[in-house]
Design an enzyme around this catalytic site. Structure first.
Site, PDB file in Angstrom:
ATOM      1  N   LYS A  47      85.504  71.212  22.125  1.00 36.18           N
ATOM      2  CA  LYS A  47      86.746  70.662  22.656  1.00 36.18           C
ATOM      3  C   LYS A  47      87.064  71.231  24.040  1.00 36.18           C
ATOM      4  O   LYS A  47      87.867  70.687  24.776  1.00 36.18           O
ATOM      5  CB  LYS A  47      87.909  71.018  21.720  1.00 36.18           C
ATOM      6  CG  LYS A  47      87.726  70.612  20.295  1.00 36.18           C
ATOM      7  CD  LYS A  47      88.907  71.205  19.466  1.00 36.18           C
ATOM      8  CE  LYS A  47      88.650  71.029  18.002  1.00 36.18           C
ATOM      9  NZ  LYS A  47      89.599  71.815  17.205  1.00 36.18           N
ATOM     10  N   GLY A  48      86.467  72.378  24.323  1.00 34.95           N
ATOM     11  CA  GLY A  48      86.887  73.165  25.483  1.00 34.95           C
ATOM     12  C   GLY A  48      86.775  72.483  26.839  1.00 34.95           C
ATOM     13  O   GLY A  48      87.540  72.773  27.750  1.00 34.95           O
ATOM     14  N   GLU A 103      80.622  71.284  30.643  1.00 35.38           N
ATOM     15  CA  GLU A 103      80.989  72.444  29.811  1.00 35.38           C
ATOM     16  C   GLU A 103      82.189  73.157  30.417  1.00 35.38           C
ATOM     17  O   GLU A 103      82.378  73.148  31.640  1.00 35.38           O
ATOM     18  CB  GLU A 103      79.821  73.433  29.765  1.00 35.38           C
ATOM     19  CG  GLU A 103      78.879  73.255  28.594  1.00 35.38           C
ATOM     20  CD  GLU A 103      79.486  73.685  27.256  1.00 35.38           C
ATOM     21  OE1 GLU A 103      80.719  73.828  27.149  1.00 35.38           O
ATOM     22  OE2 GLU A 103      78.709  73.871  26.316  1.00 35.38           O
ATOM     23  N   ASP A 104      82.968  73.807  29.564  1.00 36.17           N
ATOM     24  CA  ASP A 104      84.035  74.668  30.100  1.00 36.17           C
ATOM     25  C   ASP A 104      83.473  76.021  30.510  1.00 36.17           C
ATOM     26  O   ASP A 104      83.883  76.582  31.516  1.00 36.17           O
ATOM     27  CB  ASP A 104      85.179  74.830  29.083  1.00 36.17           C
ATOM     28  CG  ASP A 104      84.697  75.189  27.700  1.00 36.17           C
ATOM     29  OD1 ASP A 104      83.494  75.043  27.424  1.00 36.17           O
ATOM     30  OD2 ASP A 104      85.517  75.621  26.878  1.00 36.17           O
ATOM     31  N   ASP A 107      78.478  81.097  28.439  1.00 39.20           N
ATOM     32  CA  ASP A 107      78.734  82.492  28.073  1.00 39.20           C
ATOM     33  C   ASP A 107      77.387  83.131  27.732  1.00 39.20           C
ATOM     34  O   ASP A 107      76.646  83.535  28.638  1.00 39.20           O
ATOM     35  CB  ASP A 107      79.686  82.448  26.863  1.00 39.20           C
ATOM     36  CG  ASP A 107      80.533  83.689  26.728  1.00 39.20           C
ATOM     37  OD1 ASP A 107      80.001  84.784  26.924  1.00 39.20           O
ATOM     38  OD2 ASP A 107      81.730  83.565  26.410  1.00 39.20           O
ATOM     39  N   LYS A 135      79.840  82.865  33.168  1.00 40.79           N
ATOM     40  CA  LYS A 135      80.055  84.286  32.894  1.00 40.79           C
ATOM     41  C   LYS A 135      78.677  84.952  32.815  1.00 40.79           C
ATOM     42  O   LYS A 135      78.146  85.210  31.726  1.00 40.79           O
ATOM     43  CB  LYS A 135      80.813  84.420  31.567  1.00 40.79           C
ATOM     44  CG  LYS A 135      81.671  85.663  31.467  1.00 40.79           C
ATOM     45  CD  LYS A 135      82.031  85.942  30.047  1.00 40.79           C
ATOM     46  CE  LYS A 135      83.336  85.329  29.626  1.00 40.79           C
ATOM     47  NZ  LYS A 135      83.662  85.720  28.224  1.00 40.79           N
ATOM     48  N   PHE A 156      87.365  88.153  27.887  1.00 40.94           N
ATOM     49  CA  PHE A 156      87.659  87.048  26.993  1.00 40.94           C
ATOM     50  C   PHE A 156      88.736  86.164  27.615  1.00 40.94           C
ATOM     51  O   PHE A 156      89.850  86.610  27.878  1.00 40.94           O
ATOM     52  CB  PHE A 156      88.111  87.563  25.621  1.00 40.94           C
ATOM     53  CG  PHE A 156      88.333  86.443  24.657  1.00 40.94           C
ATOM     54  CD1 PHE A 156      87.254  85.763  24.106  1.00 40.94           C
ATOM     55  CD2 PHE A 156      89.617  86.036  24.330  1.00 40.94           C
ATOM     56  CE1 PHE A 156      87.450  84.705  23.232  1.00 40.94           C
ATOM     57  CE2 PHE A 156      89.827  84.970  23.459  1.00 40.94           C
ATOM     58  CZ  PHE A 156      88.730  84.307  22.914  1.00 40.94           C
ATOM     59  N   ASP A 163      89.950  78.595  24.235  1.00 41.52           N
ATOM     60  CA  ASP A 163      90.912  78.921  23.183  1.00 41.52           C
ATOM     61  C   ASP A 163      90.764  80.327  22.621  1.00 41.52           C
ATOM     62  O   ASP A 163      89.711  80.960  22.741  1.00 41.52           O
ATOM     63  CB  ASP A 163      90.758  77.939  22.020  1.00 41.52           C
ATOM     64  CG  ASP A 163      89.478  78.191  21.210  1.00 41.52           C
ATOM     65  OD1 ASP A 163      88.392  78.194  21.821  1.00 41.52           O
ATOM     66  OD2 ASP A 163      89.578  78.412  19.991  1.00 41.52           O
ATOM     67  N   ARG A 169      94.537  76.374  24.660  1.00 47.57           N
ATOM     68  CA  ARG A 169      93.734  75.403  25.405  1.00 47.57           C
ATOM     69  C   ARG A 169      94.586  74.657  26.424  1.00 47.57           C
ATOM     70  O   ARG A 169      94.086  74.146  27.421  1.00 47.57           O
ATOM     71  CB  ARG A 169      93.122  74.372  24.451  1.00 47.57           C
ATOM     72  CG  ARG A 169      92.082  74.917  23.492  1.00 47.57           C
ATOM     73  CD  ARG A 169      91.367  73.758  22.817  1.00 47.57           C
ATOM     74  NE  ARG A 169      90.676  74.134  21.607  1.00 47.57           N
ATOM     75  CZ  ARG A 169      89.430  74.596  21.555  1.00 47.57           C
ATOM     76  NH1 ARG A 169      88.750  74.764  22.672  1.00 47.57           N
ATOM     77  NH2 ARG A 169      88.871  74.888  20.396  1.00 47.57           N
TER      78      ARG A 169
END
Ligand code: PRP
Length: 183
Positions: A47-48, A103-104, A107, A135, A156, A163, A169
């Site tokens: 969902k990000g 993509e958000d 990671d 990141k 984080f 989220d 979000r």
């Protein structure tokens, strides 16, 4: 946004910075795909990536089509098995299409790596990734987004799609939560 802001330790990327970064990414994609034979497929990972997708598509000066996928990395026990759980598959036939995964965040890199493999198995013509956040210090798998909005320290993050237990979000910026929220 005064209610939610009480939970935020610091803002790392303001809404204005995100919009500027998205515009830069959109210009790069426009340039790279302007001569594509078929309209590229903007593939939003739920969902990000939803807020980034919404901003990015408005800034693109080329024809695109949109689709959505929802995947989760499957970690059996303590180790990643290398497989992904598909919560929602794409609706289009992606064979021979240029796909841009939206993509958000990249990671550890697991999700993106799995997505690229998954899409290649579907015989896409090409696959690239646009990620709002990179990141790099958190990377465990050697994979890179082709288009990156902002580079984040190894913290984080919440907001703008990202989220903590499904909350935050809807913040219009990206920030770091106060420790008391997740301790
Ligand atoms: C988040 C994010 C990326 C992925 C990045 O998704 O949207 O897809 O994790 O992490 P990685 O590089 O370590 O794989 P998540 O599975 O939390 O789902 P969400 O977007 O619905 O929050």
């Amino acid at each position: 946004m005064e209610n939610l802001k009480k939970d935020i330790e610091k803002v790392l990327f303001s809404h204005e910075e995100i919009v500027v970064a998205t515009k830069r990414v959109a210009e790069q994609i426009t340039e790279d795909y302007k001569d594509s034979e078929k309209d590229p497929v903007l593939l939003c990972t739920l969902k990000g990536a939803l807020p980034f997708m919404a901003e990015l598509m408005k800034q693109l000066d080329i024809h695109v089509v949109t689709d959505f996928i929802d995947v989760a990395s499957y970690h059996g026990g303590t180790e990643s098995t290398g497989s992904i759980i598909l919560r929602k598959d794409v609706t289009m036939d992606l064979e021979n299409r240029d796909v841009i995964v939206v993509e958000d965040i990249v990671d550890t890199g697991r999700t993106l790596k799995h997505l690229i493999t998954y899409l290649k198995e579907r015989n896409v013509k090409s696959v690239a990734c646009a990620s709002l956040v990179d990141k790099p210090e958190a990377r465990l798998i050697d994979v890179q987004a082709d288009y990156i909005g902002v580079i984040s320290p190894n913290e984080f993050l919440v907001g703008y799609g990202l989220d903590y237990e499904e909350r935050y979000r809807n913040l219009p910026y990206i920030g770091v939560l106060k420790e008391e929220i997740y301790k």
